[in-house]
Design a protein around this motif. Sequence first.
Motif, PDB file in Angstrom:
ATOM      1  N   ASN A  94      57.456  32.831  32.177  1.00 51.74           N
ATOM      2  CA  ASN A  94      57.194  33.747  33.189  1.00 51.74           C
ATOM      3  C   ASN A  94      55.762  34.575  32.948  1.00 51.74           C
ATOM      4  OD1 ASN A  94      59.104  33.102  35.154  1.00 51.74           O
ATOM      5  ND2 ASN A  94      60.531  34.420  34.199  1.00 51.74           N
ATOM      6  N   LEU A  95      55.605  35.026  31.577  1.00 46.67           N
ATOM      7  CA  LEU A  95      54.312  35.558  31.421  1.00 46.67           C
ATOM      8  C   LEU A  95      53.246  34.757  31.561  1.00 46.67           C
ATOM      9  CD1 LEU A  95      53.447  38.201  30.334  1.00 46.67           C
ATOM     10  CD2 LEU A  95      53.772  37.391  27.954  1.00 46.67           C
ATOM     11  N   VAL A  96      53.278  33.645  31.130  1.00 48.07           N
ATOM     12  CA  VAL A  96      52.299  32.392  30.907  1.00 48.07           C
ATOM     13  C   VAL A  96      52.074  32.391  32.671  1.00 48.07           C
ATOM     14  CG1 VAL A  96      51.499  30.268  30.907  1.00 48.07           C
ATOM     15  CG2 VAL A  96      52.684  31.488  29.069  1.00 48.07           C
ATOM     16  N   ARG A  97      52.998  32.036  33.356  1.00 53.26           N
ATOM     17  CA  ARG A  97      52.666  31.966  34.923  1.00 53.26           C
ATOM     18  C   ARG A  97      52.103  33.364  35.767  1.00 53.26           C
ATOM     19  NH1 ARG A  97      58.600  29.440  37.018  1.00 53.26           N
ATOM     20  NH2 ARG A  97      58.070  27.423  36.051  1.00 53.26           N
ATOM     21  N   LEU A  98      52.367  34.402  35.162  1.00 54.73           N
ATOM     22  CA  LEU A  98      51.744  35.447  35.650  1.00 54.73           C
ATOM     23  C   LEU A  98      50.008  35.726  35.118  1.00 54.73           C
ATOM     24  CD1 LEU A  98      51.902  38.452  36.967  1.00 54.73           C
ATOM     25  CD2 LEU A  98      52.638  39.145  34.552  1.00 54.73           C
ATOM     26  N   GLY A  99      50.016  35.253  33.868  1.00 55.68           N
ATOM     27  CA  GLY A  99      48.857  35.270  33.224  1.00 55.68           C
ATOM     28  C   GLY A  99      47.766  34.242  34.137  1.00 55.68           C
ATOM     29  N   VAL A 100      48.399  33.128  34.352  1.00 57.08           N
ATOM     30  CA  VAL A 100      47.503  32.075  35.253  1.00 57.08           C
ATOM     31  C   VAL A 100      47.183  32.575  36.593  1.00 57.08           C
ATOM     32  CG1 VAL A 100      47.545  29.847  36.143  1.00 57.08           C
ATOM     33  CG2 VAL A 100      48.348  30.014  33.973  1.00 57.08           C
ATOM     34  N   ALA A 101      48.368  33.421  37.178  1.00 53.80           N
ATOM     35  CA  ALA A 101      48.144  33.893  38.468  1.00 53.80           C
ATOM     36  C   ALA A 101      46.930  34.792  38.566  1.00 53.80           C
ATOM     37  CB  ALA A 101      49.410  34.267  39.208  1.00 53.80           C
ATOM     38  N   VAL A 102      47.190  35.802  37.361  1.00 49.80           N
ATOM     39  CA  VAL A 102      46.199  36.750  37.339  1.00 49.80           C
ATOM     40  C   VAL A 102      44.814  36.230  37.089  1.00 49.80           C
ATOM     41  CG1 VAL A 102      45.143  38.696  35.805  1.00 49.80           C
ATOM     42  CG2 VAL A 102      47.684  38.768  36.592  1.00 49.80           C
ATOM     43  N   LEU A 103      44.649  35.373  36.387  1.00 49.93           N
ATOM     44  CA  LEU A 103      43.169  34.822  36.172  1.00 49.93           C
ATOM     45  C   LEU A 103      42.679  33.940  37.435  1.00 49.93           C
ATOM     46  CD1 LEU A 103      41.520  33.816  33.534  1.00 49.93           C
ATOM     47  CD2 LEU A 103      42.787  31.687  33.502  1.00 49.93           C
ATOM     48  N   VAL A 104      43.691  33.312  38.127  1.00 46.61           N
ATOM     49  CA  VAL A 104      43.207  32.748  39.482  1.00 46.61           C
ATOM     50  C   VAL A 104      42.701  33.641  40.319  1.00 46.61           C
ATOM     51  CG1 VAL A 104      43.982  31.314  41.513  1.00 46.61           C
ATOM     52  CG2 VAL A 104      44.592  30.401  39.203  1.00 46.61           C
ATOM     53  N   LEU A 105      43.416  34.862  40.574  1.00 44.49           N
ATOM     54  CA  LEU A 105      43.244  35.968  41.598  1.00 44.49           C
ATOM     55  C   LEU A 105      41.920  36.600  41.102  1.00 44.49           C
ATOM     56  CD1 LEU A 105      46.728  37.596  42.165  1.00 44.49           C
ATOM     57  CD2 LEU A 105      45.223  36.243  43.787  1.00 44.49           C
ATOM     58  N   PHE A 106      41.589  36.747  39.466  1.00 39.77           N
ATOM     59  CA  PHE A 106      40.400  37.429  39.212  1.00 39.77           C
ATOM     60  C   PHE A 106      39.181  36.382  39.482  1.00 39.77           C
ATOM     61  CE2 PHE A 106      37.237  37.666  35.840  1.00 39.77           C
ATOM     62  CZ  PHE A 106      36.702  38.907  35.974  1.00 39.77           C
ATOM     63  N   SER A 107      39.442  34.936  39.408  1.00 39.46           N
ATOM     64  CA  SER A 107      38.344  34.203  39.772  1.00 39.46           C
ATOM     65  C   SER A 107      38.004  34.185  41.215  1.00 39.46           C
ATOM     66  CB  SER A 107      38.632  32.656  39.257  1.00 39.46           C
ATOM     67  OG  SER A 107      39.687  32.132  40.065  1.00 39.46           O
ATOM     68  N   TYR A 108      39.191  34.412  42.070  1.00 41.92           N
ATOM     69  CA  TYR A 108      38.971  34.488  43.543  1.00 41.92           C
ATOM     70  C   TYR A 108      38.256  35.862  43.725  1.00 41.92           C
ATOM     71  CZ  TYR A 108      41.891  30.473  44.507  1.00 41.92           C
ATOM     72  OH  TYR A 108      42.220  29.013  44.418  1.00 41.92           O
ATOM     73  N   VAL A 109      38.605  36.902  43.305  1.00 44.67           N
ATOM     74  CA  VAL A 109      37.834  38.051  43.503  1.00 44.67           C
ATOM     75  C   VAL A 109      36.210  38.026  43.109  1.00 44.67           C
ATOM     76  CG1 VAL A 109      37.417  40.443  42.799  1.00 44.67           C
ATOM     77  CG2 VAL A 109      39.923  39.679  43.243  1.00 44.67           C
ATOM     78  N   GLY A 110      36.044  37.415  42.009  1.00 45.42           N
ATOM     79  CA  GLY A 110      34.779  37.084  41.614  1.00 45.42           C
ATOM     80  C   GLY A 110      33.793  36.291  42.531  1.00 45.42           C
ATOM     81  N   TYR A 111      34.551  35.168  42.914  1.00 45.45           N
ATOM     82  CA  TYR A 111      33.974  34.290  43.984  1.00 45.45           C
ATOM     83  C   TYR A 111      33.433  35.148  45.298  1.00 45.45           C
ATOM     84  CZ  TYR A 111      33.667  30.692  47.534  1.00 45.45           C
ATOM     85  OH  TYR A 111      33.133  29.886  48.545  1.00 45.45           O
ATOM     86  N   LEU A 113      32.933  38.152  45.638  1.00 49.83           N
ATOM     87  CA  LEU A 113      31.766  39.549  44.985  1.00 49.83           C
ATOM     88  C   LEU A 113      30.690  38.807  45.012  1.00 49.83           C
ATOM     89  CD1 LEU A 113      33.763  41.793  42.760  1.00 49.83           C
ATOM     90  CD2 LEU A 113      33.255  42.268  45.160  1.00 49.83           C
ATOM     91  N   ARG A 114      30.460  37.545  44.383  1.00 43.82           N
ATOM     92  CA  ARG A 114      29.260  36.785  44.223  1.00 43.82           C
ATOM     93  C   ARG A 114      28.881  36.118  45.295  1.00 43.82           C
ATOM     94  NH1 ARG A 114      27.799  35.121  39.019  1.00 43.82           N
ATOM     95  NH2 ARG A 114      26.978  33.341  39.826  1.00 43.82           N
ATOM     96  N   ARG A 115      29.723  36.030  46.559  1.00 40.60           N
ATOM     97  CA  ARG A 115      28.948  35.431  47.693  1.00 40.60           C
ATOM     98  C   ARG A 115      28.471  36.724  48.432  1.00 40.60           C
ATOM     99  NH1 ARG A 115      32.437  32.140  51.454  1.00 40.60           N
ATOM    100  NH2 ARG A 115      30.523  32.145  52.667  1.00 40.60           N
ATOM    101  N   GLN A 116      28.651  37.649  48.389  1.00 36.97           N
ATOM    102  CA  GLN A 116      28.224  38.982  49.134  1.00 36.97           C
ATOM    103  C   GLN A 116      26.795  39.378  48.321  1.00 36.97           C
ATOM    104  OE1 GLN A 116      30.898  41.947  48.922  1.00 36.97           O
ATOM    105  NE2 GLN A 116      32.410  40.931  50.329  1.00 36.97           N
TER     106      GLN A 116
END
Length: 116
Positions: A94-111, A113-116
């Motif tokens: 569950n910790l690994v799944r949470l880590g991957v989810a956070v990584l994916v969400l971080f990448s989407y937030v960066g995506y 922000l970079r589009r703007q």
Amino acid sequence: MMYRIIADAAMVVHFAFLAYLAVGGFLAWRWRRTIWAHLAVAGWGLLSIVTGVECPLTVIEDWGRRNAGLAGLPAGGFIDNYIEGVIYPEQYTNLVRLGVAVLVLFSYVGYVLRRQ
């Protein structure tokens, strides 16, 4: 021999799929159109965790292994055979799944922000 190659190819594609699931959102920072492929991959990953639906790559690998005269994948499939207990201890799933989810969400937030 051909069945073994199919099984091994399915395993390699499965590892690549999981790697893309974890970091593919960051690739979209550079290649914007890849966000759609990553959304599909992330959606499939979420669906498989929530519903337990079996991945077609697991089915193909298991089929290839059995037809090659090898033992099939265990009941847990690809993740239980190659990931859990091998790359990280099972109690941290569950910790690994949470880590991957956070990584994916971080990448989407960066995506975004970079589009703007």
